[in-house]
Structure formats: C-alpha cells, structure tokens
Design an enzyme around this catalytic site. Structure first.
Site, PDB file in Angstrom:
ATOM      1  N   LEU A 179       0.818  -1.220   0.000  1.00 36.02           N
ATOM      2  CA  LEU A 179       0.000   0.000   0.000  1.00 36.02           C
ATOM      3  C   LEU A 179       0.853   1.273   0.000  1.00 36.02           C
ATOM      4  O   LEU A 179       1.814   1.383   0.733  1.00 36.02           O
ATOM      5  CB  LEU A 179      -0.921   0.008   1.230  1.00 36.02           C
ATOM      6  N   GLY A 214      -1.518   6.351  -2.749  1.00 37.19           N
ATOM      7  CA  GLY A 214      -2.646   6.234  -3.677  1.00 37.19           C
ATOM      8  C   GLY A 214      -3.739   5.359  -3.074  1.00 37.19           C
ATOM      9  O   GLY A 214      -4.911   5.745  -3.030  1.00 37.19           O
ATOM     10  N   HIS A 215      -3.332   4.177  -2.575  1.00 38.82           N
ATOM     11  CA  HIS A 215      -4.324   3.282  -1.939  1.00 38.82           C
ATOM     12  C   HIS A 215      -4.961   3.961  -0.732  1.00 38.82           C
ATOM     13  O   HIS A 215      -6.168   3.855  -0.505  1.00 38.82           O
ATOM     14  CB  HIS A 215      -3.656   2.000  -1.413  1.00 38.82           C
ATOM     15  N   LYS A 235      -5.895   5.590 -11.837  1.00 43.65           N
ATOM     16  CA  LYS A 235      -4.620   5.310 -12.514  1.00 43.65           C
ATOM     17  C   LYS A 235      -4.774   4.081 -13.411  1.00 43.65           C
ATOM     18  O   LYS A 235      -4.234   4.020 -14.494  1.00 43.65           O
ATOM     19  CB  LYS A 235      -3.492   5.092 -11.510  1.00 43.65           C
ATOM     20  N   ASP A 236      -5.548   3.095 -12.923  1.00 45.90           N
ATOM     21  CA  ASP A 236      -5.849   1.910 -13.740  1.00 45.90           C
ATOM     22  C   ASP A 236      -7.186   2.168 -14.433  1.00 45.90           C
ATOM     23  O   ASP A 236      -8.209   1.562 -14.102  1.00 45.90           O
ATOM     24  CB  ASP A 236      -5.914   0.663 -12.864  1.00 45.90           C
ATOM     25  N   SER A 257       2.843   4.706  -7.334  1.00 46.80           N
ATOM     26  CA  SER A 257       2.688   3.306  -7.728  1.00 46.80           C
ATOM     27  C   SER A 257       3.664   2.470  -6.911  1.00 46.80           C
ATOM     28  O   SER A 257       4.755   2.950  -6.564  1.00 46.80           O
ATOM     29  CB  SER A 257       3.014   3.178  -9.219  1.00 46.80           C
ATOM     30  N   ARG A 289       5.382   0.239  -7.996  1.00 46.48           N
ATOM     31  CA  ARG A 289       6.565   0.021  -8.840  1.00 46.48           C
ATOM     32  C   ARG A 289       7.587   1.147  -8.744  1.00 46.48           C
ATOM     33  O   ARG A 289       8.748   0.966  -9.104  1.00 46.48           O
ATOM     34  CB  ARG A 289       6.157  -0.151 -10.302  1.00 46.48           C
TER      35      ARG A 289
HETATM   36  O1  PAF Z   1      -5.861  -2.948  -8.901  1.00 49.15           O
HETATM   37  C1  PAF Z   1      -5.561  -3.946  -8.226  1.00 49.15           C
HETATM   38  O2  PAF Z   1      -4.784  -3.870  -7.280  1.00 49.15           O
HETATM   39  C2  PAF Z   1      -6.152  -5.302  -8.603  1.00 49.15           C
HETATM   40  O3  PAF Z   1      -6.318  -5.406  -9.972  1.00 49.15           O
HETATM   41  C3  PAF Z   1      -7.456  -5.620  -7.846  1.00 49.15           C
HETATM   42  C4  PAF Z   1      -8.562  -4.667  -8.240  1.00 49.15           C
HETATM   43  C5  PAF Z   1      -7.213  -5.567  -6.352  1.00 49.15           C
HETATM   44  C6  PAF Z   1      -7.932  -7.033  -8.206  1.00 49.15           C
HETATM   45  O4  PAF Z   1      -6.992  -7.997  -7.849  1.00 49.15           O
END
Ligand code: PAF
Length: 278
Positions: free
Chosen positions: A32, A35-36, A149-150, A185, A187
């Site tokens: 985490l 962002g999370h 972001k995704d 991220s 990464r």
């Molecule tokens: O974005 C993510 O971290 C993953 O794709 C998710 C939504 C937790 C599903 O595994």
C-alpha cells in the site's frame, strides 16, 4: 480493526450490520502507498464501514515472474490501515477464493478489453474480473472504490457491475502524484532517485496534451513518440488516445471529459502506466 482470513468469518461478521449501513469496499493487492490510502480515506468519508482486501490474485498475472516478485508488505500494510481506522481487512489465502486448479472465468467486455492493457497483458482482465466478481459476491458492498490510474480496469469493473445486474456503485478515485507529477505506484520503489526524475516524462507528456488540446490528435501522438524516442532509458509500449466510454482509439476529440490519453512505458525494465482524462 478486524482482520479476517476467510470469507466465512468475514460474512458472519457482516451479518451484524444493518441494511441501512453503507459498506465501502477497497480491493488491493497490498504494497500500500498513498494512492491506496487516499482511496481508503474516500471510502471512510462516503460509507459507514470500510473493508479493504489484500490479496495478490494469481489469475490476473500474465507473467509468472511478475507474480513471484510481487512485494509482500503485509505487516506495514496493516499498520497503515490501522492508522486510517479502516474497519475491516480481508486477507484471504488462494484456497479461500479459488477451488483447486480453478482458472480465470472468460468475460466479454466488448471493446473495453481490445487495446492497451488488454493487448499487452493477455488474460489480465479476465483474471481481474474473476476476483472482483468473487469479492462483490462475498461482500456485496454499497460502493466499491478503484483508482483512476488503472483507468481501463475502472471502466471494466463498471461494466462488470452492470453485467452482474448489481447495485454496487463503482467510484473512481483520482490518481495521487508525487510533487514531480509522477503517479504514485508500488513500482516506483523499484526506481532510483534519478530514474524517478526521468519517469516524470510520462506525466509531462500527458500535461503537454492537456495544454495543447487545440492541436490534432495525430500531431500530439507523434510529438510524444518523439519524446520517448529521444530518451534512451525509456521504451514506450503504447500511447493511446481513446474515447472514455468505449476505450476505442480516436483521431478527433470527443466532448469534454470524454477523452482519455493512456501511456504505458518501461523505464530501465520497470513498467509504468498513467493516463489523463480531457
Ligand atoms: O488494482 C488492483 O490492485 C487489482 O487489480 C485488484 C482490483 C485488487 C484485483 O486484484
């Protein structure tokens, strides 16, 4: 903060809440970062109870070494969630969610999965949707929160909720950025300080498009490809100008806030993605 390792324990606990209480769900794969945490904060603001899942979903990795190298920072993750007063954390094992040998389900999300991550990470979205559908069925949250972001994932999850004929509201949360503009991220931790500085090229290109929207899309696209060609540390995987609803490529701007520019690029072997909605 309650931590549950099995869906059975989690569902039993959820029975103690009334139907009026709004349940917010934040799915994550751990590691985490801010962002999370901003997504969890939004869920806390909008809902009465927030559940965060931490589960590295094997079926969404199209590359086995990516799965093997995925960071596991559970202890630190739990501390961060505790600090935010997250109500529930669900940390299942693979066996809690998948039957022995179970594979990803095949979904049809139409045009949403044709390009970008759908093209470069085959099978990824079937795996992602498989696990998100399982979570939705287990938790049945009022709202589920996903990072912008995704962006392609977010649009696909919205389509998934529709296909499930579910009332779950899918909420997209804006990308959190470093001061330099680099999108937060997990990464980024793999980049040195100087690589992080170079990585700001991705957002600089997106901002360039925002500031020069009077130019034609092919002109902007060419300009960005040149920027990446001139930087030997980078390998541009794609730069796509798409319609937000279909995620199909566009050559002319659609209405305001209906266009997205999405980039995926490798810097010294680390894959970064980012996007902007215009
Ligand atoms: O974005 C993510 O971290 C993953 O794709 C998710 C939504 C937790 C599903 O595994």
């Amino acid at each position: 903060m309650h931590i549950f390792k099995t869906k059975k324990e989690l569902q039993k606990f959820l029975l103690s809440f009334t139907k009026e209480e709004k349940v917010g769900f934040v799915p994550t794969m751990g590691a985490l970062h801010e962002g999370h945490l901003s997504i969890v904060e939004q869920s806390k603001k909008q809902c009465d109870i927030t559940i965060c899942s931490i589960f590295v979903n094997p079926t969404q990795f199209n590359n086995a070494s990516d799965l093997d190298n995925y960071p596991n920072t559970l202890k630190a993750d739990l501390e961060k969630l505790e600090q935010l007063a997250c109500d529930i954390v669900y940390t299942p094992t693979i066996a809690d969610l998948y039957k022995n040998g179970e594979k990803a389900k095949e979904f049809d999300f139409g045009t949403l999965t044709i390009g970008m991550e759908g093209e470069f990470r085959p099978g990824h979205f079937n795996g992602m949707a498989t696990i998100v559908e399982k979570f939705f069925n287990i938790i049945n949250p009022t709202k589920a929160f996903f990072g912008q972001k995704d962006l392609q994932q977010l649009q696909i999850v919205k389509a998934l909720a529709k296909q499930m004929e579910s009332d779950i509201q899918i909420i997209g949360i804006p990308t959190i950025r470093e001061e330099s503009g680099l999108a937060k991220s997990s990464r980024n931790e793999l980049l040195s300080t100087s690589e992080k500085q170079e990585a700001t090229l991705v957002y600089k290109c997106l901002k360039y498009c925002k500031n020069n929207q009077e130019l034609a899309i092919p002109t902007l696209e060419k300009y960005i490809q040149e920027q990446f060609k001139n930087n030997t540390h980078f390998k541009l995987e794609y730069i796509d100008f798409v319609s937000l609803n279909t995620l199909l490529p566009i050559t002319k701007w659609e209405a305001k806030n209906q266009n997205a520019i999405c980039i995926a690029a490798y810097i010294e072997g680390v894959r970064l993605i980012d996007n902007i909605i215009l």
